[in-house]
Design a protein around this motif. Structure first.
Motif, PDB file in Angstrom:
ATOM      1  N   SER A 249       0.858  -1.182   0.000  1.00 30.58           N
ATOM      2  CA  SER A 249       0.000   0.000   0.000  1.00 30.58           C
ATOM      3  C   SER A 249       0.894   1.232   0.000  1.00 30.58           C
ATOM      4  O   SER A 249       1.412   1.642   1.041  1.00 30.58           O
ATOM      5  N   LEU A 250       1.099   1.809  -1.186  1.00 30.28           N
ATOM      6  CA  LEU A 250       2.003   2.942  -1.351  1.00 30.28           C
ATOM      7  C   LEU A 250       1.239   4.159  -1.857  1.00 30.28           C
ATOM      8  O   LEU A 250       0.088   4.061  -2.278  1.00 30.28           O
ATOM      9  N   HIS A 251       1.919   5.281  -1.848  1.00 33.14           N
ATOM     10  CA  HIS A 251       1.309   6.499  -2.383  1.00 33.14           C
ATOM     11  C   HIS A 251       1.061   6.313  -3.880  1.00 33.14           C
ATOM     12  O   HIS A 251       1.895   5.733  -4.587  1.00 33.14           O
ATOM     13  N   PRO A 252      -0.062   6.787  -4.385  1.00 36.37           N
ATOM     14  CA  PRO A 252      -0.372   6.614  -5.817  1.00 36.37           C
ATOM     15  C   PRO A 252       0.685   7.182  -6.757  1.00 36.37           C
ATOM     16  O   PRO A 252       0.801   6.731  -7.905  1.00 36.37           O
ATOM     17  N   ASP A 253       1.464   8.170  -6.288  1.00 40.26           N
ATOM     18  CA  ASP A 253       2.491   8.774  -7.139  1.00 40.26           C
ATOM     19  C   ASP A 253       3.774   7.948  -7.194  1.00 40.26           C
ATOM     20  O   ASP A 253       4.658   8.235  -8.004  1.00 40.26           O
ATOM     21  N   GLU A 254       3.891   6.956  -6.315  1.00 40.69           N
ATOM     22  CA  GLU A 254       5.059   6.079  -6.369  1.00 40.69           C
ATOM     23  C   GLU A 254       5.001   5.221  -7.632  1.00 40.69           C
ATOM     24  O   GLU A 254       3.938   5.059  -8.248  1.00 40.69           O
ATOM     25  N   LEU A 255       6.138   4.646  -8.007  1.00 39.45           N
ATOM     26  CA  LEU A 255       6.184   3.801  -9.203  1.00 39.45           C
ATOM     27  C   LEU A 255       5.252   2.603  -9.054  1.00 39.45           C
ATOM     28  O   LEU A 255       5.053   2.101  -7.942  1.00 39.45           O
ATOM     29  N   PRO A 256       4.693   2.120 -10.160  1.00 40.24           N
ATOM     30  CA  PRO A 256       3.787   0.965 -10.066  1.00 40.24           C
ATOM     31  C   PRO A 256       4.497  -0.321  -9.655  1.00 40.24           C
ATOM     32  O   PRO A 256       3.932  -1.155  -8.949  1.00 40.24           O
TER      33      PRO A 256
END
Length: 329
Positions: A249-256
């Protein structure tokens, strides 16, 4: 008279460049029993009236005067470096690229030298700023302390190759140290032993959101069923046992997708490659973690695609881009 030679590159270690004299009479270039091991990389001459003209190696090993000279040289070098740092820090920092390797080597191999060097050893970040150990702690303590009170120093050993990771860390307000000398793996271990509640992590050891564990982790938007589905898609698309897929669960702006190696295992393998007595780890196969950002829009796009071939293609492309950013492709 001893001096630090300029190194054309970090691997040009030339020993036996110190000549021993007694009352201006040349004795030998074999000075390893007189000069501390970490100072064998220095160049210059030593002239001591306490050394007989006809000297054997067994004499050097047993003679009390030799041991005194050894301790004196260590103290003299440390005092001179401390004096330069105190009196002209700018000049000291300008010379750090030449002397830093020696100072770190000494700090690792000689406890008494470390006790002095801890006041003038420098840490350099990717912005080419230099800090003493206390200065750097003050700089990052507010932003790089994890939820358990552990201070995390983030470093890179290749700023160009790990640029995307460095940028992600910088966006979160993290500072990144430059640790790219041949002995920095050992120096990192030394720092972790000496600095209270402090750990070092390479910037590509995990995604930026996970490098320093905080209490404000982003909410996971996928259901358990969707998480299992995405994992299955990536497992099939990658189809490599050495790559273990995990959804985070990462920030949406992090790489996919991000590919990382466990910090401990990678460090042990690096030390083994440098001949650090870690041969067991050096022989172990490489294993990587594929971190899939469940909150990224690409993952939603994959889930919403009913064509299994296109799902696999999108997953494989994201994985290949992650490998490319790590120089693993």
């Amino acid at each position: 008279v001893l001096y630090f030679p300029k190194l054309k590159n970090d691997f040009e270690f030339q020993k036996n460049k110190i000549k021993l004299f007694s009352r201006q009479v040349f004795i030998t270039e074999e000075v390893k029993d007189i000069v501390p091991e970490f100072l064998m990389l220095l160049h210059g001459v030593i002239d001591s009236p306490d050394i007989p003209l006809n000297v054997s190696r067994s004499f050097l090993q047993a003679d009390s005067n030799v041991k005194k000279i050894n301790s004196y040289i260590t103290k003299k070098v440390a005092d001179k470096l401390a004096e330069l740092f105190k009196n002209d820090r700018k000049a000291y920092e300008d010379k750090w690229s030449d002397i830093g390797l020696f100072v770190k080597y000494g700090a690792i191999s000689d406890e008494k030298f470390y006790d002095k060097a801890k006041d003038f050893v420098l840490l350099t970040n990717t912005a080419k700023e230099n800090f003493t150990l206390p200065e750097y702690k003050d700089k990052v303590e507010g932003t790089q302390t994890d939820k358990d009170g552990q201070l995390i120093y983030i470093y890179t050993n290749d700023a160009d190759k790990q640029d995307s990771f460095i940028q992600s860390a910088n966006k979160k307000g993290y500072d990144v140290l430059l640790m790219n000398s041949p002995i920095d793996n050992h120096f990192i271990s030394q720092l972790e032993q000496k600095l209270e509640k402090t750990s070092l992590k390479r910037v590509d050891a995990d995604v930026a959101d996970k490098l320093i564990k905080k209490d404000d982790a982003p909410e996971h938007i996928l259901t358990e069923e969707q998480t299992a589905q995405v994992k299955e898609i990536f497992d099939k698309a990658i189809n490599k046992p050495a790559y273990r897929v995990e959804l985070e669960s990462l920030h949406p702006d992090e790489l996919p997708v991000t590919v990382t190696m466990d910090e401990f295992m990678r460090r042990m393998k690096d030390m083994a490659a440098m001949g650090g007595g870690m041969g067991f780890y050096g022989n172990m196969p490489d294993n990587y973690k594929v971190i899939v950002n469940g909150n990224h829009k690409l993952i939603t796009r994959i889930l919403n695609n009913d064509n299994t071939d296109e799902q696999a293609q999108l997953a494989k492309q994201a994985f290949d881009l992650a490998l490319l950013s790590q120089g693993l492709f």
